[in-house]
Design a protein around this motif. Structure first.
Motif, PDB file in Angstrom:
ATOM      1  N   GLY A  22      -5.423   6.062   3.775  1.00 39.99           N
ATOM      2  CA  GLY A  22      -4.851   5.430   4.950  1.00 39.99           C
ATOM      3  C   GLY A  22      -3.552   6.033   5.441  1.00 39.99           C
ATOM      4  N   ALA A  23      -3.072   7.110   4.820  1.00 42.31           N
ATOM      5  CA  ALA A  23      -1.814   7.715   5.250  1.00 42.31           C
ATOM      6  C   ALA A  23      -1.988   8.361   6.625  1.00 42.31           C
TER       7      ALA A  23
ATOM      8  N   ARG B 298       0.824  -1.209   0.000  1.00 44.34           N
ATOM      9  CA  ARG B 298       0.000   0.000   0.000  1.00 44.34           C
ATOM     10  C   ARG B 298       0.861   1.264   0.000  1.00 44.34           C
ATOM     11  N   THR B 299       1.943   1.258   0.774  1.00 44.79           N
ATOM     12  CA  THR B 299       2.772   2.458   0.891  1.00 44.79           C
ATOM     13  C   THR B 299       3.838   2.548  -0.199  1.00 44.79           C
ATOM     14  N   GLN B 300       4.312   1.408  -0.700  1.00 40.43           N
ATOM     15  CA  GLN B 300       5.348   1.392  -1.745  1.00 40.43           C
ATOM     16  C   GLN B 300       4.925   0.452  -2.879  1.00 40.43           C
TER      17      GLN B 300
ATOM     18  N   ASP C 234       3.263   9.218   6.264  1.00 38.86           N
ATOM     19  CA  ASP C 234       3.840   7.978   5.734  1.00 38.86           C
ATOM     20  C   ASP C 234       3.173   7.589   4.427  1.00 38.86           C
ATOM     21  N   GLY C 235       2.763   8.581   3.648  1.00 34.53           N
ATOM     22  CA  GLY C 235       2.051   8.331   2.388  1.00 34.53           C
ATOM     23  C   GLY C 235       2.974   8.034   1.238  1.00 34.53           C
TER      24      GLY C 235
ATOM     25  N   SER D  38      -2.171  -3.700  -6.634  1.00 36.78           N
ATOM     26  CA  SER D  38      -1.680  -2.635  -5.756  1.00 36.78           C
ATOM     27  C   SER D  38      -1.132  -1.466  -6.560  1.00 36.78           C
ATOM     28  N   VAL D  39      -0.427  -1.745  -7.631  1.00 38.56           N
ATOM     29  CA  VAL D  39       0.104  -0.666  -8.474  1.00 38.56           C
ATOM     30  C   VAL D  39      -1.043   0.106  -9.120  1.00 38.56           C
TER      31      VAL D  39
END
Length: 386
Positions: free
Chosen positions: A318-319, A63-65, A339-340, A100-101
């Motif tokens: 969700g960040a 999700r973050t990367q 942390d986005g 996810s991408v």
């Protein structure tokens, strides 16, 4: 006079919190890793377990990367195609990475991911059919079409989720804009009413003063000839003055209505408590009761406000954000971290929010640094002299 009540804000769609989203990703990745415990009993090649771990472990950060995770999963899948001629259960990580991408990165990366998946489907189908020794066009087509459908479906679901989120955010932004315009109309209406009251007060005061001047002149001339007339004129002057003062006090009472948005004070450092509390972010606010110039306090407030607005717009779903404001020594120090998506965040190319923050801070001879964080996310740090 009280302004009309603004239209209440529409209820926003319910979403999982940042903590719940983190646990969702952890549960998914852990659940996909559990079947690897059966690998020793399945008699697979020794290289199967490390390859499977290389494909599944990156999903913890999907999700973050999302782009980095996709590249790692793709590299592990290519390595598998070179070392093994049989499919592995862990290849389920590839469609998850594609989703996810398409869901959390840009549209261009989504197209690149699905294109890579279709090419990989052809390579995998050819490799597996040759390994089984039944190289027929029907078998090759069956494998290729099955894998391609899975990859394309994952990409389509991710793209649908991304476009739906963008649509919902656009609706929310439009709703916020309508509310701001409604509040502005209320403020303009209140200002127009105050202008009308001010004109009325001017008329009342001007009429009273004119009457007082005329009666005072008459009393001055009558004092020498008929003193009793002068006494009566002076009484009229006092009565007129008292009536004018009464009317003026009534009108000033209306103009001093504290509930009016037109007289709302500018934000101060103490208002940061309400700002970060309403945004549901982690905060550390130190020394807010220290004496600070009004302009410095307003600048610090606007930096935090604009930074949190950018987190909502660009950091991704969700960040989580963390705000730290400290009044220490000769400066106010502001730090807003999230942390986005960081460097991968979508941007409108204008950068007006950051430009405005730079200009505000520079006006007080301060310093502001804003940019992606090395470990992911975005950081805004400002130091404003007191």
């Amino acid at each position: 006079m009280s302004p009309p009540e603004p239209t209440p804000a529409p209820r926003r769609p319910r979403r999982l919190s940042s903590r719940q989203l983190v646990w969702l990703d952890r549960t998914l990745a852990t659940g996909l890793l559990l079947p690897l415990l059966l690998y020793p009993a399945a008699g697979l090649a020794l290289v199967a377990l490390p390859l499977s771990l290389a494909q599944l472990v990156p999903l913890y950060w999907r999700r973050t990367q999302p782009v980095t995770v996709f590249l790692l999963v793709t590299a592990a899948s290519v390595t598998q195609a070179v070392l093994l001629d049989a499919p592995l259960y862990s290849q389920v990580a590839f469609p998850v990475a594609v989703y996810s991408v398409a869901r959390f990165a840009s549209a261009a990366w989504g197209v690149a991911a699905v294109t890579t998946g279709v090419i990989g489907a052809g390579v995998a189908a050819l490799d597996w059919v040759r390994a089984y020794g039944t190289f027929t066009l029907g078998d090759l087509s069956a494998y290729f079409l099955t894998i391609t459908v899975i990859v394309v479906a994952a990409w389509a679901l991710g793209t649908l989720g991304r476009t739906r989120l963008a649509y919902v955010e656009a609706l929310i932004e439009r709703s916020d804009q309508v509310q701001r315009e409604a509040a502005q109309q209320v403020s303009l209406a209140a200002s127009a009413e105050r202008a009308r009251i001010a004109r009325e007060m001017h008329d009342v005061v001007a009429h009273g003063l004119t009457t007082i001047v005329v009666q005072a002149d008459g009393a001055r001339y009558a004092a020498a000839q008929r003193p009793e007339v002068a006494v009566q004129a002076l009484g009229d002057i006092g009565e007129t003055g008292r009536e004018a003062l009464t009317q003026m006090r009534r009108l000033l009472g209306v103009l001093r209505d504290d509930d009016s948005p037109a007289t709302a004070p500018q934000p101060r450092l103490g208002d940061l408590v309400d700002l970060v509390g309403g945004a549901d972010v982690e905060s550390e606010l130190l020394g807010l009761d220290s004496p600070v110039a009004d302009g410095v306090a307003l600048t610090a407030y606007r930096v935090v406000q604009e930074s949190l607005s950018n987190v909502r717009k660009h950091a991704g779903p969700g960040a989580a954000a963390r705000v730290r404001v400290e009044v220490a020594g000769d400066a106010v120090v502001v730090e807003v971290l999230d942390d986005g998506r960081g460097a991968a965040a979508d941007s409108d190319g204008q950068g007006l929010g950051l430009l405005g923050m730079h200009e505000r801070v520079a006006a007080h001879d301060g310093e502001l640094h804003a940019g992606p964080r090395p470990g992911g996310g975005f950081a805004v740090r400002a130091r404003i002299p007191r």
